[in-house]
Design a protein around this motif. Structure first.
Motif, short mmCIF file in Angstrom:
data_model
loop_
_atom_site.label_atom_id
_atom_site.label_comp_id
_atom_site.label_asym_id
_atom_site.label_seq_id
_atom_site.Cartn_x
_atom_site.Cartn_y
_atom_site.Cartn_z
N UNK A 13 11.13 42.36 33.24
CA UNK A 13 10.89 41.84 31.91
C UNK A 13 12.03 42.28 30.99
N UNK A 14 12.26 41.54 29.92
CA UNK A 14 13.35 41.92 29.00
C UNK A 14 13.18 43.34 28.48
N UNK A 15 14.22 44.12 28.59
CA UNK A 15 14.20 45.48 28.07
C UNK A 15 13.45 46.48 28.94
N UNK A 16 13.02 46.05 30.12
CA UNK A 16 12.26 46.94 30.99
C UNK A 16 12.95 47.11 32.34
N UNK A 17 12.53 48.14 33.07
CA UNK A 17 13.05 48.36 34.41
C UNK A 17 12.42 47.37 35.39
N UNK A 18 13.12 47.04 36.48
CA UNK A 18 12.51 46.19 37.50
C UNK A 18 11.26 46.85 38.08
N UNK A 19 10.31 46.01 38.51
CA UNK A 19 9.11 46.54 39.14
C UNK A 19 8.74 45.68 40.34
N UNK A 20 8.08 46.29 41.29
CA UNK A 20 7.66 45.56 42.47
C UNK A 20 6.49 44.66 42.17
N UNK A 21 6.39 43.59 42.93
CA UNK A 21 5.28 42.65 42.80
C UNK A 21 4.50 42.57 44.11
N UNK A 22 5.19 42.24 45.19
CA UNK A 22 4.50 42.04 46.46
C UNK A 22 5.50 42.14 47.61
N UNK A 23 4.97 42.38 48.82
CA UNK A 23 5.82 42.48 50.01
C UNK A 23 5.09 41.85 51.19
N UNK A 24 5.86 41.23 52.09
CA UNK A 24 5.28 40.66 53.30
C UNK A 24 6.13 41.06 54.49
N UNK A 25 5.48 41.44 55.58
CA UNK A 25 6.21 41.84 56.78
C UNK A 25 6.86 40.63 57.46
N UNK A 26 7.74 40.91 58.38
CA UNK A 26 8.51 39.84 59.03
C UNK A 26 7.63 38.82 59.74
N UNK A 27 6.50 39.29 60.29
CA UNK A 27 5.61 38.39 61.04
C UNK A 27 4.36 38.00 60.28
N UNK A 28 4.32 38.30 58.99
CA UNK A 28 3.21 37.95 58.09
C UNK A 28 1.91 38.71 58.37
N UNK A 29 1.94 39.68 59.25
CA UNK A 29 0.69 40.40 59.57
C UNK A 29 0.32 41.41 58.50
N UNK A 32 21.45 34.23 57.43
CA UNK A 32 20.85 35.24 58.31
C UNK A 32 19.48 34.75 58.76
N UNK A 33 18.94 35.39 59.78
CA UNK A 33 17.64 35.01 60.32
C UNK A 33 16.55 35.79 59.61
N UNK A 34 15.83 35.12 58.75
CA UNK A 34 14.82 35.77 57.93
C UNK A 34 13.71 36.40 58.76
N UNK A 35 13.49 35.88 59.98
CA UNK A 35 12.38 36.33 60.84
C UNK A 35 12.36 37.84 61.05
N UNK A 36 13.50 38.51 60.95
CA UNK A 36 13.59 39.92 61.30
C UNK A 36 13.44 40.87 60.12
N UNK A 37 13.12 40.32 58.93
CA UNK A 37 13.15 41.15 57.74
C UNK A 37 11.85 41.04 56.93
N UNK A 38 11.41 42.19 56.42
CA UNK A 38 10.37 42.16 55.40
C UNK A 38 10.99 41.60 54.13
N UNK A 39 10.20 40.85 53.37
CA UNK A 39 10.67 40.25 52.13
C UNK A 39 9.77 40.69 50.98
N UNK A 40 10.39 41.08 49.90
CA UNK A 40 9.64 41.50 48.73
C UNK A 40 9.96 40.66 47.51
N UNK A 41 8.98 40.56 46.62
CA UNK A 41 9.20 39.95 45.31
C UNK A 41 9.19 41.05 44.25
N UNK A 42 10.08 40.94 43.30
CA UNK A 42 10.21 41.91 42.23
C UNK A 42 10.34 41.14 40.92
N UNK A 43 10.17 41.83 39.80
CA UNK A 43 10.36 41.17 38.52
C UNK A 43 10.91 42.16 37.51
#
Length: 122
Positions: free
Chosen positions: A40-56, A27-38
């Protein structure tokens, strides 16, 4: 096949650094915001960071603010997460996800990767 593949994880000492990569294919990544998540063992997922499609626009959760930097290179279909001053509590499985909203990492989600393990330990 629509997919995201993460790499760059590993074992690092407290205070050390790592740079993660998230590569898109099918797919063309240019059109999507991308997020990082993590998760830890035994824990719920949590957000880390997000970047818009155009990096602004970028955003960070408080527990990584000032230590982590998100960036992207749409020409390479890649999003990066540079992590500095790592702490033991940063240990976890890190994964990226693409969101249909161009500006924010809000559902619905197009796809997520399988993750890369980060372990911060002496």
């Amino acid at each position: 096949q629509v997919q995201l593949v993460e790499s760059g994880g590993g074992l690092v000492n407290p205070g050390g650094s790592l740079k993660l990569s998230c590569v898109a294919s099918g797919f063309t990544m240019d059109y999507y915001a991308i997020g990082w998540f993590r998760q830890a063992p035994g824990k719920e997922p949590e957000g880390v960071s997000c970047i818009s499609s155009d990096s602004t626009s970028t955003s960070y959760f408080d527990y990584v603010k000032g230590r982590f930097t998100i960036s992207r290179d749409n020409a390479k279909s890649t999003v990066y997460l540079e992590m500095n001053s790592l702490k033991a509590e940063d240990t976890g499985d890190y994964y990226c996800a693409a969101f249909t909203n161009r500006n924010m990492c809000h559902l619905p989600r197009l796809v997520r990767g399988q993750g890369t393990q980060v372990t911060v330990s002496a």
